[in-house]
Design a protein around this motif. Structure first.
Motif, PDB file in Angstrom:
ATOM      1  N   THR A   1      -4.005   1.286  -3.320  1.00  0.00           N
ATOM      2  CA  THR A   1      -3.190   2.707  -2.830  1.00  0.00           C
ATOM      3  C   THR A   1      -3.353   2.390  -1.121  1.00  0.00           C
ATOM      4  N   TRP A   2      -2.685   3.526  -0.507  1.00  0.00           N
ATOM      5  CA  TRP A   2      -2.805   3.470   1.140  1.00  0.00           C
ATOM      6  C   TRP A   2      -4.143   3.664   1.242  1.00  0.00           C
TER       7      TRP A   2
ATOM      8  N   HIS B   1       0.136   4.569  10.314  1.00  0.00           N
ATOM      9  CA  HIS B   1       0.698   5.795   9.656  1.00  0.00           C
ATOM     10  C   HIS B   1       0.488   6.846  10.577  1.00  0.00           C
TER      11      HIS B   1
ATOM     12  N   ASP C   1       5.807   4.504   7.278  1.00  0.00           N
ATOM     13  CA  ASP C   1       4.813   3.666   7.356  1.00  0.00           C
ATOM     14  C   ASP C   1       5.128   2.035   7.613  1.00  0.00           C
TER      15      ASP C   1
ATOM     16  N   ARG D   1       3.763   1.482  -3.413  1.00  0.00           N
ATOM     17  CA  ARG D   1       4.710   2.563  -3.164  1.00  0.00           C
ATOM     18  C   ARG D   1       4.811   3.151  -4.503  1.00  0.00           C
TER      19      ARG D   1
ATOM     20  N   ALA E   1       1.991   5.624  -5.330  1.00  0.00           N
ATOM     21  CA  ALA E   1       1.863   6.624  -4.343  1.00  0.00           C
ATOM     22  C   ALA E   1       3.180   7.558  -4.692  1.00  0.00           C
ATOM     23  N   LYS E   2       4.068   6.997  -5.627  1.00  0.00           N
ATOM     24  CA  LYS E   2       5.454   7.640  -5.851  1.00  0.00           C
ATOM     25  C   LYS E   2       5.973   7.931  -4.684  1.00  0.00           C
ATOM     26  N   GLN E   3       6.164   6.909  -3.966  1.00  0.00           N
ATOM     27  CA  GLN E   3       6.825   6.847  -2.724  1.00  0.00           C
ATOM     28  C   GLN E   3       8.352   6.385  -3.119  1.00  0.00           C
ATOM     29  N   GLN E   4       9.419   7.338  -2.532  1.00  0.00           N
ATOM     30  CA  GLN E   4      10.601   6.802  -3.029  1.00  0.00           C
ATOM     31  C   GLN E   4      11.392   5.993  -1.883  1.00  0.00           C
ATOM     32  N   GLY E   5      10.756   5.874  -0.740  1.00  0.00           N
ATOM     33  CA  GLY E   5      11.751   5.330   0.320  1.00  0.00           C
ATOM     34  C   GLY E   5      11.830   3.648   0.055  1.00  0.00           C
TER      35      GLY E   5
ATOM     36  N   ALA F   1      10.051   8.335   4.496  1.00  0.00           N
ATOM     37  CA  ALA F   1       9.346   8.014   3.337  1.00  0.00           C
ATOM     38  C   ALA F   1       9.363   6.456   2.983  1.00  0.00           C
ATOM     39  N   ASP F   2       9.996   5.848   4.089  1.00  0.00           N
ATOM     40  CA  ASP F   2      10.207   4.108   4.197  1.00  0.00           C
ATOM     41  C   ASP F   2       9.168   3.282   4.673  1.00  0.00           C
TER      42      ASP F   2
END
Length: 487
Positions: free
Chosen positions: A273-274, A334, A340, A363, A366-370, A452-453
């Motif tokens: 994770t981050w 961050h 990020d 990504r 974290a369910k990050q969509q970017g 979100a990128d």
């Protein structure tokens, strides 16, 4: 002062002309550093041959010369020692001059295409946390306890290594961890050192501008392990299919490590994770502050090495879990509501691939969509074969690719980028952005990115300069990003 004859202890000498009962004040490789009562070592090189400067060294006061061939004219007041291999003799002489400092602490060498710097820094920080006096020789800088010194090479020459080790011994250091590059190994820069152990991390395409073939590169790494004594240990990564090749001829005691298969030392990635990595290691689930699944191997290497050096498992894990990421190695920047940014030294195909795969995994976790926006260049006057490979990997694993300059050195940065583009199809080249100026490329990526990128700036990591035509101009990826985020 030391007597010349003492310096020649364990040196394979072919012939001596002159007196060896001479006091020697200093040893040098550069004739310009020669002085009264110095020993000049005529080191052959790919670009400069030290034999051409013997007369210059004598003129400045050298009283003795180490060489593979005698000069045409011999000075009557100078002692000449002929050896079959100057680079090998140099290591032994340097060790003797500094009173064999590698025998007075535990010296561990780390080699591999990627991960050397991270692993050496982890070991240095770990043993400092455990309360020891520790030295370090690395790409980023050298260290004696809490005092840092500039570093110009991944692995210094034999004189500088022994000088640094002697300083470490004087400072009370009990351990030293050093990077061992393939160049240094084949150039015998580690000759004369007594290693307590050596680590093999991995090997992939790199430095073929120097080694010419991948097999020669493998043999260069293997030489480190071939020359170890029976008193040393080897820790090798069997996740790399060439791990077992490295230990075929070693006299050292061998131990394996792996993430993906059974081994003497293992770790399992539980979370990426981050916030860091969670590993199953040493029979426990432990959170670490380092990011990226590739760092699991580096953490395992540090853990296993410390175990082999007699440290308690629980103490090792507690100390490792407190260590923060290393500057320029998967460095995560961050700021809330802004993209990020990852800054990493990855300048080799396998390292770049590992970084991008880790970013994708984080990504997804974290369910990050970017999008992933990658900025990458390739260094000039280095292995050209990897250039199209780097572009291909970056394009394949990113949503947007920006090609820019790294350290072009004496090459045209436009030409370097054109060679990188050869790894892309015509349609892919049209989707790729080219911005030669690195600062402008970083700014463009930041301006096009959404909160979100994720922006990956790869290739230079900790470096705070850009080398162009022999001049190092100030340039720091981290400083550029910090200024952009401050707006």
């Amino acid at each position: 002062m030391i007597i010349l004859q003492e310096l020649l202890n364990k040196v394979s000498v072919q012939q001596i002309i002159g007196d060896t009962n001479l006091p020697i004040k200093s040893i040098c490789l550069d004739s310009r550093e020669a002085e009264k009562d110095s020993l000049f070592i005529a080191l052959p090189g790919s670009q400069v041959d030290g034999h051409q400067y013997i007369a210059d060294a004598i003129a400045l006061g050298s009283k003795a010369i180490i060489c593979e061939k005698y000069p045409e004219h011999l000075a009557t007041h100078v002692t000449y020692i002929q050896v079959s291999n100057v680079t090998q003799a140099l290591g032994t002489i340097a060790s003797n001059f500094y009173k064999n400092p590698s025998t007075k602490l535990k010296l561990v060498a780390v080699t591999g295409t990627s991960g050397k710097t991270s692993t050496v820094h982890l070991l240095y920080r770990l043993f400092r946390q455990l309360g020891y006096s520790v030295g370090m020789l690395s790409t980023i800088h050298n260290q004696i306890n809490d005092q840092a010194f500039p570093s110009t090479l991944t692995t210094p020459n034999a004189i500088d290594i022994n000088k640094a080790l002697a300083q470490m011994v004087t400072a009370g250091c009990q351990f030293c961890f050093m990077e061992a590059s393939s160049h240094a190994i084949v150039q015998n820069r580690l000759a004369g050192l007594e290693l307590a152990g050596a680590l093999f991390l991995n090997i992939s395409h790199d430095h073929l501008d120097y080694h010419l073939t991948f097999d020669a590169y493998i043999q260069a790494k293997k030489k480190l392990f071939d020359e170890l004594t029976a008193n040393a240990f080897v820790l090798y990564n069997i996740d790399d299919k060439r791990g077992k090749i490295m230990i075929q001829n070693t006299r050292a005691t061998t131990y394996s490590m792996a993430i993906q298969r059974p081994a003497d030392f293992t770790a399992q990635v539980l979370a990426n994770t981050w916030q860091g990595l969670e590993l199953r290691i040493g029979g426990q689930n432990v959170w670490f502050q380092l990011l990226g699944t590739f760092n699991a191997s580096n953490l395992l290497a540090a853990y296993a090495t410390a175990c082999l050096l007699g440290q308690p498992s629980q103490d090792i894990l507690v100390a490792l879990s407190s260590i923060k990421p290393i500057t320029g190695r998967f460095q995560h920047i961050h700021t809330p509501k802004k993209p990020d940014v990852i800054i990493d030294y990855a300048h080799k195909p396998e390292a770049l691939e590992k970084i991008l795969l880790s970013i994708q995994q984080i990504r997804e976790s974290a369910k990050q969509q970017g999008k992933i926006i990658t900025i990458i260049g390739c260094g000039g006057n280095r292995d050209t074969q990897k250039r199209p490979m780097m572009a291909r990997i970056a394009y394949k694993l990113s949503d947007q690719l920006i090609l820019t300059s790294d350290n072009p050195r004496y090459e045209d940065p436009k030409a370097i980028i054109e060679e990188m583009k050869q790894g892309l199809r015509s349609a892919e080249q049209l989707k790729t952005i080219t911005i030669i100026d690195r600062a402008e490329a970083i700014q463009a990526a930041y301006q096009m990115a959404q909160p979100a990128d994720i922006i990956l700036i790869a290739g230079k990591g900790h470096e705070n300069y850009q080398e162009i035509a022999g001049i190092k101009y100030p340039l720091s990826d981290e400083e550029i990003v910090s200024k952009l985020m401050a707006v």
